[in-house]
Design a protein around this motif. Structure first.
Motif, PDB file in Angstrom:
ATOM      1  N   PHE A  59      11.576  -7.616  -1.906  1.00  0.00           N
ATOM      2  CA  PHE A  59      10.588  -6.895  -1.090  1.00  0.00           C
ATOM      3  C   PHE A  59       9.940  -5.772  -1.905  1.00  0.00           C
ATOM      4  O   PHE A  59       8.736  -5.534  -1.783  1.00  0.00           O
ATOM      5  CB  PHE A  59      11.223  -6.324   0.172  1.00  0.00           C
ATOM      6  CG  PHE A  59      11.521  -7.340   1.250  1.00  0.00           C
ATOM      7  CD1 PHE A  59      11.071  -8.649   1.184  1.00  0.00           C
ATOM      8  CD2 PHE A  59      12.278  -6.970   2.346  1.00  0.00           C
ATOM      9  CE1 PHE A  59      11.340  -9.573   2.186  1.00  0.00           C
ATOM     10  CE2 PHE A  59      12.554  -7.880   3.359  1.00  0.00           C
ATOM     11  CZ  PHE A  59      12.085  -9.184   3.281  1.00  0.00           C
ATOM     12  N   LEU A  60      10.705  -5.081  -2.735  1.00  0.00           N
ATOM     13  CA  LEU A  60      10.147  -4.012  -3.568  1.00  0.00           C
ATOM     14  C   LEU A  60       9.094  -4.541  -4.533  1.00  0.00           C
ATOM     15  O   LEU A  60       8.125  -3.851  -4.847  1.00  0.00           O
ATOM     16  CB  LEU A  60      11.244  -3.311  -4.362  1.00  0.00           C
ATOM     17  CG  LEU A  60      12.238  -2.446  -3.596  1.00  0.00           C
ATOM     18  CD1 LEU A  60      13.273  -1.871  -4.555  1.00  0.00           C
ATOM     19  CD2 LEU A  60      11.545  -1.335  -2.834  1.00  0.00           C
ATOM     20  N   ARG A  61       9.275  -5.752  -5.010  1.00  0.00           N
ATOM     21  CA  ARG A  61       8.350  -6.339  -5.993  1.00  0.00           C
ATOM     22  C   ARG A  61       7.081  -6.917  -5.356  1.00  0.00           C
ATOM     23  O   ARG A  61       6.091  -7.121  -6.043  1.00  0.00           O
ATOM     24  CB  ARG A  61       9.050  -7.449  -6.786  1.00  0.00           C
ATOM     25  CG  ARG A  61      10.117  -6.957  -7.739  1.00  0.00           C
ATOM     26  CD  ARG A  61      10.635  -8.055  -8.639  1.00  0.00           C
ATOM     27  NE  ARG A  61      11.198  -9.184  -7.930  1.00  0.00           N
ATOM     28  CZ  ARG A  61      12.501  -9.334  -7.632  1.00  0.00           C
ATOM     29  NH1 ARG A  61      13.348  -8.397  -7.979  1.00  0.00           N
ATOM     30  NH2 ARG A  61      12.918 -10.394  -6.984  1.00  0.00           N
ATOM     31  N   ASP A  83      18.867   4.203  -3.425  1.00  0.00           N
ATOM     32  CA  ASP A  83      18.774   5.497  -4.100  1.00  0.00           C
ATOM     33  C   ASP A  83      17.978   5.416  -5.402  1.00  0.00           C
ATOM     34  O   ASP A  83      17.389   6.405  -5.826  1.00  0.00           O
ATOM     35  CB  ASP A  83      20.165   6.065  -4.379  1.00  0.00           C
ATOM     36  CG  ASP A  83      20.849   6.577  -3.127  1.00  0.00           C
ATOM     37  OD1 ASP A  83      20.168   6.771  -2.100  1.00  0.00           O
ATOM     38  OD2 ASP A  83      22.079   6.792  -3.177  1.00  0.00           O
ATOM     39  N   CYS A  84      17.949   4.252  -6.028  1.00  0.00           N
ATOM     40  CA  CYS A  84      17.205   4.079  -7.285  1.00  0.00           C
ATOM     41  C   CYS A  84      15.707   3.893  -7.057  1.00  0.00           C
ATOM     42  O   CYS A  84      14.912   4.041  -7.983  1.00  0.00           O
ATOM     43  CB  CYS A  84      17.744   2.877  -8.060  1.00  0.00           C
ATOM     44  SG  CYS A  84      19.384   3.152  -8.736  1.00  0.00           S
ATOM     45  N   HIS A  85      15.308   3.572  -5.830  1.00  0.00           N
ATOM     46  CA  HIS A  85      13.891   3.367  -5.527  1.00  0.00           C
ATOM     47  C   HIS A  85      13.224   4.725  -5.330  1.00  0.00           C
ATOM     48  O   HIS A  85      13.507   5.439  -4.371  1.00  0.00           O
ATOM     49  CB  HIS A  85      13.730   2.503  -4.275  1.00  0.00           C
ATOM     50  CG  HIS A  85      12.313   2.345  -3.839  1.00  0.00           C
ATOM     51  ND1 HIS A  85      11.359   1.739  -4.615  1.00  0.00           N
ATOM     52  CD2 HIS A  85      11.682   2.730  -2.705  1.00  0.00           C
ATOM     53  CE1 HIS A  85      10.205   1.754  -3.972  1.00  0.00           C
ATOM     54  NE2 HIS A  85      10.378   2.360  -2.816  1.00  0.00           N
ATOM     55  N   ILE A  89       5.533   3.736  -2.559  1.00  0.00           N
ATOM     56  CA  ILE A  89       5.192   2.478  -1.891  1.00  0.00           C
ATOM     57  C   ILE A  89       5.912   1.349  -2.596  1.00  0.00           C
ATOM     58  O   ILE A  89       5.837   1.260  -3.819  1.00  0.00           O
ATOM     59  CB  ILE A  89       3.675   2.230  -1.900  1.00  0.00           C
ATOM     60  CG1 ILE A  89       3.000   3.312  -1.066  1.00  0.00           C
ATOM     61  CG2 ILE A  89       3.335   0.849  -1.364  1.00  0.00           C
ATOM     62  CD1 ILE A  89       1.501   3.239  -1.035  1.00  0.00           C
ATOM     63  N   PRO A  90       6.621   0.511  -1.899  1.00  0.00           N
ATOM     64  CA  PRO A  90       6.761   0.551  -0.447  1.00  0.00           C
ATOM     65  C   PRO A  90       7.710   1.654  -0.007  1.00  0.00           C
ATOM     66  O   PRO A  90       8.711   1.925  -0.657  1.00  0.00           O
ATOM     67  CB  PRO A  90       7.342  -0.830  -0.110  1.00  0.00           C
ATOM     68  CG  PRO A  90       8.049  -1.276  -1.332  1.00  0.00           C
ATOM     69  CD  PRO A  90       7.312  -0.657  -2.489  1.00  0.00           C
ATOM     70  N   ALA A  91       7.345   2.276   1.094  1.00  0.00           N
ATOM     71  CA  ALA A  91       8.210   3.297   1.683  1.00  0.00           C
ATOM     72  C   ALA A  91       9.396   2.602   2.335  1.00  0.00           C
ATOM     73  O   ALA A  91       9.243   1.558   2.964  1.00  0.00           O
ATOM     74  CB  ALA A  91       7.436   4.097   2.732  1.00  0.00           C
TER      75      ALA A  91
END
Length: 123
Positions: A59-61, A83-85, A89-91
């Motif tokens: 989803f992050l990609r 925690d690493c994100h 965006i994305p929130a």
């Protein structure tokens, strides 16, 4: 036709228990992209943590997602990844589930936001 198709905006993704996902899907959040990937994941007691982690990273990609909603108890399972994100965006928004109330002290984004402000600056 989903709202996404009508306004050419970005999507919301959901990682949650069955009740959470069904509620958001009934609200019109569900989409399947051109690669046949859904923007939601139902997590139950048999779902492996690695599967949740891989879905979150996928989803992050994705460039069509602006917000990822995740039940806080599921976020706890992959807290190290959340925690690493650090990108805006994305929130990533942690939400309560029917069986697990929201605990603000566990929310990574809220803790990070509180660290940005000095309480004495807010009047």
């Amino acid at each position: 036709m989903a709202l996404h198709s009508a306004i050419k905006g970005k999507l919301i993704a959901v990682i949650g228990d069955e009740d959470t996902c069904v509620g958001f899907l009934l609200g019109g959040v569900g989409e399947i992209n051109k690669n046949r990937q859904a923007n939601f994941m139902v997590v139950d007691k048999n779902t492996a943590v690695s599967e949740v982690e891989e879905t979150f990273k996928r989803f992050l990609r994705r460039d069509d997602l602006d917000i990822i909603l995740i039940n806080q108890n599921i976020a706890d399972m992959i807290r190290h990844v959340i925690d690493c994100h650090t990108m805006p965006i994305p929130a990533v928004l942690e939400i309560p589930s029917k069986d697990h109330p929201y605990d603000a002290s566990k929310d990574s984004i809220l803790r990070r936001a509180k660290g940005m402000f000095n309480p004495e600056d807010v009047h």
